[in-house]
Design a protein around this motif. Structure first.
Motif, PDB file in Angstrom:
ATOM      1  N   ASN A 105      -4.018   5.781   4.619  1.00 17.47           N
ATOM      2  CA  ASN A 105      -3.361   7.165   4.326  1.00 17.47           C
ATOM      3  C   ASN A 105      -2.175   7.481   5.075  1.00 17.47           C
ATOM      4  O   ASN A 105      -1.560   8.311   4.814  1.00 17.47           O
ATOM      5  N   GLN A 106      -1.926   7.038   6.338  1.00 21.53           N
ATOM      6  CA  GLN A 106      -1.059   7.057   7.075  1.00 21.53           C
ATOM      7  C   GLN A 106       0.221   6.413   6.371  1.00 21.53           C
ATOM      8  O   GLN A 106       1.340   6.939   6.292  1.00 21.53           O
ATOM      9  N   LEU A 107      -0.142   5.244   5.763  1.00 20.45           N
ATOM     10  CA  LEU A 107       1.045   4.844   5.089  1.00 20.45           C
ATOM     11  C   LEU A 107       1.415   5.387   3.796  1.00 20.45           C
ATOM     12  O   LEU A 107       2.630   5.459   3.398  1.00 20.45           O
ATOM     13  N   LEU A 108       0.338   6.287   3.209  1.00 18.82           N
ATOM     14  CA  LEU A 108       0.692   7.038   2.176  1.00 18.82           C
ATOM     15  C   LEU A 108       1.757   8.208   2.447  1.00 18.82           C
ATOM     16  O   LEU A 108       2.784   8.640   1.715  1.00 18.82           O
ATOM     17  N   GLN A 109       1.651   8.604   3.580  1.00 19.70           N
ATOM     18  CA  GLN A 109       2.499   9.867   4.114  1.00 19.70           C
ATOM     19  C   GLN A 109       3.806   9.125   4.418  1.00 19.70           C
ATOM     20  O   GLN A 109       4.976   9.734   4.181  1.00 19.70           O
ATOM     21  N   SER A 110       3.824   7.936   4.895  1.00 12.72           N
ATOM     22  CA  SER A 110       5.089   7.342   5.399  1.00 12.72           C
ATOM     23  C   SER A 110       6.056   7.056   3.948  1.00 12.72           C
ATOM     24  O   SER A 110       7.189   6.925   4.039  1.00 12.72           O
ATOM     25  N   THR A 111       5.074   6.443   2.915  1.00 19.30           N
ATOM     26  CA  THR A 111       5.850   5.986   1.807  1.00 19.30           C
ATOM     27  C   THR A 111       6.550   7.304   1.096  1.00 19.30           C
ATOM     28  O   THR A 111       7.464   7.032   0.818  1.00 19.30           O
ATOM     29  N   LYS A 112       5.790   8.416   1.063  1.00 20.46           N
ATOM     30  CA  LYS A 112       6.541   9.545   0.425  1.00 20.46           C
ATOM     31  C   LYS A 112       7.560   9.814   1.082  1.00 20.46           C
ATOM     32  O   LYS A 112       8.686  10.164   0.471  1.00 20.46           O
ATOM     33  N   GLN A 113       7.656   9.853   2.515  1.00 18.36           N
ATOM     34  CA  GLN A 113       8.868  10.410   3.210  1.00 18.36           C
ATOM     35  C   GLN A 113      10.015   9.419   2.987  1.00 18.36           C
ATOM     36  O   GLN A 113      11.242   9.834   2.597  1.00 18.36           O
ATOM     37  N   GLN A 114       9.646   8.046   2.874  1.00 19.51           N
ATOM     38  CA  GLN A 114      10.676   7.054   2.421  1.00 19.51           C
ATOM     39  C   GLN A 114      11.091   7.223   1.251  1.00 19.51           C
ATOM     40  O   GLN A 114      12.641   6.996   0.816  1.00 19.51           O
ATOM     41  N   LEU A 115      10.409   7.569   0.169  1.00 25.62           N
ATOM     42  CA  LEU A 115      10.787   7.866  -1.188  1.00 25.62           C
ATOM     43  C   LEU A 115      11.777   9.006  -1.305  1.00 25.62           C
ATOM     44  O   LEU A 115      12.745   9.065  -1.971  1.00 25.62           O
ATOM     45  N   GLN A 116      11.390  10.137  -0.478  1.00 25.94           N
ATOM     46  CA  GLN A 116      12.270  11.290  -0.475  1.00 25.94           C
ATOM     47  C   GLN A 116      13.605  11.024   0.095  1.00 25.94           C
ATOM     48  O   GLN A 116      14.436  11.568  -0.191  1.00 25.94           O
ATOM     49  N   GLU A 117      13.551  10.217   1.166  1.00 23.09           N
ATOM     50  CA  GLU A 117      14.930   9.944   1.946  1.00 23.09           C
ATOM     51  C   GLU A 117      15.779   8.884   1.198  1.00 23.09           C
ATOM     52  O   GLU A 117      17.077   8.768   1.704  1.00 23.09           O
ATOM     53  N   ALA A 118      15.100   8.056   0.394  1.00 23.97           N
ATOM     54  CA  ALA A 118      15.814   6.894   0.108  1.00 23.97           C
ATOM     55  C   ALA A 118      17.237   7.038  -0.798  1.00 23.97           C
ATOM     56  O   ALA A 118      17.233   8.138  -1.711  1.00 23.97           O
ATOM     57  N   THR A 119      18.549   6.261  -0.566  1.00 19.42           N
ATOM     58  CA  THR A 119      19.278   6.343  -1.588  1.00 19.42           C
ATOM     59  C   THR A 119      19.229   5.527  -2.512  1.00 19.42           C
ATOM     60  O   THR A 119      19.739   5.482  -3.878  1.00 19.42           O
ATOM     61  N   HIS A 120      18.522   4.296  -2.130  1.00 16.43           N
ATOM     62  CA  HIS A 120      18.316   3.116  -3.434  1.00 16.43           C
ATOM     63  C   HIS A 120      16.886   2.616  -3.136  1.00 16.43           C
ATOM     64  O   HIS A 120      16.217   2.518  -1.991  1.00 16.43           O
ATOM     65  N   ILE A 121      16.268   2.500  -4.496  1.00 17.07           N
ATOM     66  CA  ILE A 121      15.024   1.756  -4.399  1.00 17.07           C
ATOM     67  C   ILE A 121      15.101   0.554  -5.228  1.00 17.07           C
ATOM     68  O   ILE A 121      15.637   0.714  -6.671  1.00 17.07           O
ATOM     69  N   ILE A 122      14.804  -0.535  -4.526  1.00 13.40           N
ATOM     70  CA  ILE A 122      14.701  -1.760  -5.526  1.00 13.40           C
ATOM     71  C   ILE A 122      13.111  -2.173  -5.974  1.00 13.40           C
ATOM     72  O   ILE A 122      12.331  -2.211  -4.787  1.00 13.40           O
ATOM     73  N   ILE A 123      13.020  -2.123  -7.103  1.00 18.39           N
ATOM     74  CA  ILE A 123      11.596  -2.680  -7.544  1.00 18.39           C
ATOM     75  C   ILE A 123      11.683  -4.003  -8.045  1.00 18.39           C
ATOM     76  O   ILE A 123      12.290  -4.294  -9.308  1.00 18.39           O
ATOM     77  N   THR A 124      10.895  -4.969  -7.710  1.00 15.24           N
ATOM     78  CA  THR A 124      10.677  -6.340  -8.273  1.00 15.24           C
ATOM     79  C   THR A 124       9.412  -6.568  -8.773  1.00 15.24           C
ATOM     80  O   THR A 124       8.567  -6.381  -8.389  1.00 15.24           O
ATOM     81  N   TYR A 125       9.468  -6.766 -10.383  1.00 10.19           N
ATOM     82  CA  TYR A 125       8.276  -7.140 -11.018  1.00 10.19           C
ATOM     83  C   TYR A 125       8.338  -8.625 -11.259  1.00 10.19           C
ATOM     84  O   TYR A 125       8.886  -9.339 -11.262  1.00 10.19           O
ATOM     85  N   GLY A 126       6.958  -8.939 -10.933  1.00 14.84           N
ATOM     86  CA  GLY A 126       6.426 -10.485 -10.799  1.00 14.84           C
ATOM     87  C   GLY A 126       6.044 -11.052 -12.112  1.00 14.84           C
ATOM     88  O   GLY A 126       6.184 -11.950 -12.438  1.00 14.84           O
ATOM     89  N   THR A 127       4.990 -10.069 -12.519  1.00 14.12           N
ATOM     90  CA  THR A 127       4.334 -10.924 -13.820  1.00 14.12           C
ATOM     91  C   THR A 127       3.589  -9.603 -14.698  1.00 14.12           C
ATOM     92  O   THR A 127       3.369  -8.436 -14.071  1.00 14.12           O
ATOM     93  N   SER A 128       3.315  -9.891 -15.909  1.00 14.31           N
ATOM     94  CA  SER A 128       2.901  -8.933 -16.713  1.00 14.31           C
ATOM     95  C   SER A 128       1.168  -9.403 -16.946  1.00 14.31           C
ATOM     96  O   SER A 128       0.315  -8.464 -17.650  1.00 14.31           O
ATOM     97  N   TRP A 129       0.756 -10.446 -16.378  1.00 12.30           N
ATOM     98  CA  TRP A 129      -0.622 -10.781 -16.393  1.00 12.30           C
ATOM     99  C   TRP A 129      -1.550  -9.954 -15.255  1.00 12.30           C
ATOM    100  O   TRP A 129      -0.825 -10.033 -13.911  1.00 12.30           O
ATOM    101  N   VAL A 130      -2.596  -9.315 -15.395  1.00 11.38           N
ATOM    102  CA  VAL A 130      -3.332  -8.726 -14.766  1.00 11.38           C
ATOM    103  C   VAL A 130      -4.829  -8.881 -14.603  1.00 11.38           C
ATOM    104  O   VAL A 130      -5.281  -9.573 -15.722  1.00 11.38           O
ATOM    105  N   TYR A 131      -5.459  -8.567 -13.587  1.00 14.98           N
ATOM    106  CA  TYR A 131      -6.940  -8.821 -13.578  1.00 14.98           C
ATOM    107  C   TYR A 131      -7.838  -7.418 -13.774  1.00 14.98           C
ATOM    108  O   TYR A 131      -7.411  -6.520 -12.732  1.00 14.98           O
ATOM    109  N   ARG A 132      -8.750  -7.199 -14.298  1.00 13.33           N
ATOM    110  CA  ARG A 132      -9.299  -5.698 -14.431  1.00 13.33           C
ATOM    111  C   ARG A 132     -10.683  -5.997 -13.785  1.00 13.33           C
ATOM    112  O   ARG A 132     -11.316  -7.113 -13.958  1.00 13.33           O
ATOM    113  N   ASN A 133     -10.991  -5.247 -12.970  1.00 14.16           N
ATOM    114  CA  ASN A 133     -12.439  -4.984 -12.500  1.00 14.16           C
ATOM    115  C   ASN A 133     -13.405  -4.743 -13.439  1.00 14.16           C
ATOM    116  O   ASN A 133     -13.275  -3.842 -13.916  1.00 14.16           O
ATOM    117  N   LEU A 134     -14.349  -5.621 -13.610  1.00 14.13           N
ATOM    118  CA  LEU A 134     -15.210  -5.394 -14.684  1.00 14.13           C
ATOM    119  C   LEU A 134     -16.426  -4.282 -14.457  1.00 14.13           C
ATOM    120  O   LEU A 134     -16.676  -3.636 -15.419  1.00 14.13           O
TER     121      LEU A 134
END
Length: 316
Positions: A105-134
């Motif tokens: 929950n502390q990381l959630l607060q930090s992440t929101k602040q960083q998203l608010q202050e960011a000038t650039h966000i780099i998002i790297t997607y790795g795969t379309s394959w996923v696992y679902r919890n049954l």
């Protein structure tokens, strides 16, 4: 004679410089680029919730950060003598339940602040394959070595990925409407899924991203990491020993192409100064007490101080 083709990459209209604040999210290749940004002393934060490969799990973490929807006991579970969360990497797992929840929950607060202050966000997607919890049918970011029988495996359709990326953009723009978002697809080969399946997975990601990108957009960009690996570096010597991950040489080359097209020209001279200092700090003298080495250290200290006056955030 020309023995290879080079991918044309248009220069970004909003280049990264030493005043930029960068947030990197996604697969392990996001960390490769973040390590370069860190080495050259840009203001960069990478993967506070650990490596995440798929678009839905990245969207979920950003949603929780933006809305401040806190983690609770229903989001964690006990396995192999540690508490885990299916939405984050196992590096964050903890033997203490309360510490895990407080930390997340502390990381959630930090992440929101960083998203608010960011000038650039780099998002790297790795795969379309996923696992679902049954148990709850939710897509997980990490299985935490829970037996495979507890999950079903499937591939996300282009439509689902596209919707997830759109949601991610909308969430980010709620807290930071002017931020520049750079999408890329990881060149790491996920061959455990299968050779054909890996190509299908990357194709879904590339198609979904390009259905969202607007050529006229100044704040949404695509950097072709995967395409550079496949078309410019199409040789096994550019892979690490596992034949899955790019080698150091390949990462250096992709970074070079990234810096040419995404980092301002003015910043390149500063990068050279930073690299000179980094190499100087890594130097191991034959005689640490010699006069020549003392002069070398004084000169190095002067370079560090000069750089720090211009950019106080740069620390060695």
């Amino acid at each position: 004679m020309q023995f290879r083709t080079q991918i044309p990459i248009f220069k970004s209209q909003n280049l990264i410089d030493y005043n930029s604040k960068i947030v990197s999210l996604g697969s392990c290749f996001a960390e490769n680029i973040a390590e370069k940004l860190d080495y050259f002393k840009f203001q960069n934060t990478c993967n506070l919730f650990g490596i995440i490969f798929n678009s839905v799990s990245i969207e979920k973490i950003i949603h929780k950060a933006v809305t401040q929807e806190l983690f609770t006991e229903k989001d964690i579970f006990f396995h192999n003598e540690r508490w885990h969360c299916f939405d984050v990497h196992s590096d964050l797992s903890n033997t203490n339940k309360v510490e895990l929840l407080n930390g997340l929950n502390q990381l959630l607060q930090s992440t929101k602040q960083q998203l608010q202050e960011a000038t650039h966000i780099i998002i790297t997607y790795g795969t379309s394959w996923v696992y679902r919890n049954l148990g709850n049918k939710n897509i997980v970011a990490n299985c935490h070595k829970v037996p495979q029988k507890e999950f079903s495996k499937g591939i996300l359709s282009v439509e689902i990925i596209e919707k997830s990326i759109k949601n991610t953009i909308d969430l980010i723009q709620k807290v930071n409407p002017e931020v520049n978002i750079i999408f890329t697809v990881s060149p790491v080969r996920h061959l455990k899924d299968g050779f054909v399946e890996n190509q299908q997975s990357k194709a879904h990601l590339i198609t979904a991203i390009h259905q969202i990108l607007n050529p006229k957009s100044e704040i949404l960009n695509y950097f072709p990491s995967y395409e550079i690996m496949m078309d410019e570096l199409r040789d096994y010597r550019f892979y690490a020993d596992d034949m899955l991950h790019p080698s150091k040489l390949a990462i250096d080359y992709i970074w070079e192409r990234f810096s040419q097209t995404t980092i301002s020209e003015e910043s390149h001279s500063i990068m050279e100064d930073v690299e000179t200092i980094q190499k100087g700090l890594a130097h191991r003298p034959f005689n640490p007490n010699s006069e020549s080495h003392k002069k070398f250290l004084d000169n190095l200290k002067q370079k560090i101080n000069t750089l720090a006056l211009k950019f106080p955030h740069i620390k060695f």
